[in-house]
Design an enzyme around this catalytic site. Structure first.
Site, PDB file in Angstrom:
ATOM      1  N   HIS A  51       0.839  -1.208   0.000  1.00  0.00           N
ATOM      2  CA  HIS A  51       0.000   0.000   0.000  1.00  0.00           C
ATOM      3  C   HIS A  51       0.873   1.256   0.000  1.00  0.00           C
ATOM      4  O   HIS A  51       0.660   2.180  -0.789  1.00  0.00           O
ATOM      5  CB  HIS A  51      -0.907   0.009   1.231  1.00  0.00           C
ATOM      6  N   HIS A  81       0.990  -3.494   9.352  1.00  0.00           N
ATOM      7  CA  HIS A  81       2.423  -3.513   9.076  1.00  0.00           C
ATOM      8  C   HIS A  81       3.192  -2.942  10.258  1.00  0.00           C
ATOM      9  O   HIS A  81       2.664  -2.127  11.029  1.00  0.00           O
ATOM     10  CB  HIS A  81       2.758  -2.685   7.833  1.00  0.00           C
TER      11      HIS A  81
END
Length: 300
Positions: free
Chosen positions: A172, A223
């Site tokens: 992303h 993450h």
């Protein structure tokens, strides 16, 4: 304009690279990495992503593509005082749109391919791994440094467990910064200097949106901060690589850098392997002008 053969080869390249990246994402198995009993960084709760993959695809790929196509059409129909002989404004708009979109898409799919390869090779565990996996082994008390390598998962959602092994790097963040950098470069080259403040404001907004995307991946427990930082840097640097070695070496690209002089600008072309420069008719925007040819050696 590009030949049909060249366009076919470029489109086929984009399609093949994209299909390989998609195949990795759908069918590859991530590396089975163990964990330390005392590793608190992978014991955070699972949360739904603030920015889904669909939202990222729309905002980082489709919207920039739409903006560049609309801008090229506007400049072809309203910004250019003349068009090449034998061409129409529609063909000029289509050609210039393709010239800016092809590197953008090729860079995007090749970046995604590299990210997928890194994800499945590293197999780094996401911050919510323990929550979705629920390992079938118990850590002995007082042994936080014990490394658990052989274990199974009692969690029932196989897709979540598989995704929980694909933390590094953040795709992303990488795609957001890649798209931001490319669109910012496009605006810098193609928007007239009269629009300096709106252009700078839009570029600042793009950077902020990319940064917020990366931050959301950390706050959503998707993450680790290092995953997002590496992904952001990778996306930005990948864009620079494509601008330098793909866009800047393509003499048909509207984004090709031109030399600016006091009375206007110089457009560059190649004649039998030799660079030839020709002065532009207008001096306000070097990216969308026809040159005034002064002799037979100056062509555009």
């Amino acid at each position: 304009m590009r030949s049909r053969r060249r366009v076919a080869v470029e489109v086929a390249t984009i399609a093949v690279v994209g299909m390989v990246a998609l195949s990795l994402n759908l069918f590859a198995s991530p590396f089975h990495r163990g964990f330390f009993c005392g590793d608190a960084s992978i014991r955070l709760p699972y949360r739904a992503a603030t920015i889904s993959e669909g939202t990222l695809l729309i905002t980082a790929v489709l919207v920039p593509s739409f903006i560049m196509v609309v801008a090229e059409m506007a400049m072809a129909y309203r910004g250019s005082p003349s068009i090449p002989s034998g061409s129409t404004r529609g063909s000029v708009a289509a050609s210039s749109s393709y010239c800016v979109l092809a590197p953008f898409w090729l860079g995007g799919v090749s970046l995604q391919l590299g990210l997928e390869a890194a994800k499945f090779t590293s197999g780094r565990l996401r911050p919510h791994f323990i929550d979705v996996c629920i390992p079938d082994v118990e850590c002995p008390p007082g042994e936080p440094l014990r490394y658990i390598e052989h274990y199974g998962c009692r969690g029932t959602d196989e897709d979540l467990i598989r995704e929980a092994r694909l933390s590094f790097p953040s795709a992303h963040s990488a795609l957001a910064f890649y798209s931001m950098a490319y669109l910012s470069y496009y605006l810098q080259c193609r928007i007239p200097r009269l629009w300096l403040f709106p252009r700078a404001g839009l570029q600042a907004f793009l950077f902020l949106a990319a940064a917020l995307t990366a931050i959301s991946r950390v706050s959503d427990n998707m993450h680790h901060w290092s995953d997002a930082a590496f992904g952001s840097a990778a996306g930005f640097l990948w864009c620079l690589i494509f601008v330098l070695f793909c866009v800047m070496e393509d003499y048909e690209s509207p984004l090709k850098r031109r030399k600016v002089v006091a009375n206007g600008c110089l457009t560059c072309t190649v004649d039998n392997g030799k660079k030839v420069y020709a002065p532009c008719v207008r001096s306000d925007c070097c990216g969308n002008q026809m040159p005034s040819v002064t002799n037979d050696n100056e062509i555009c």
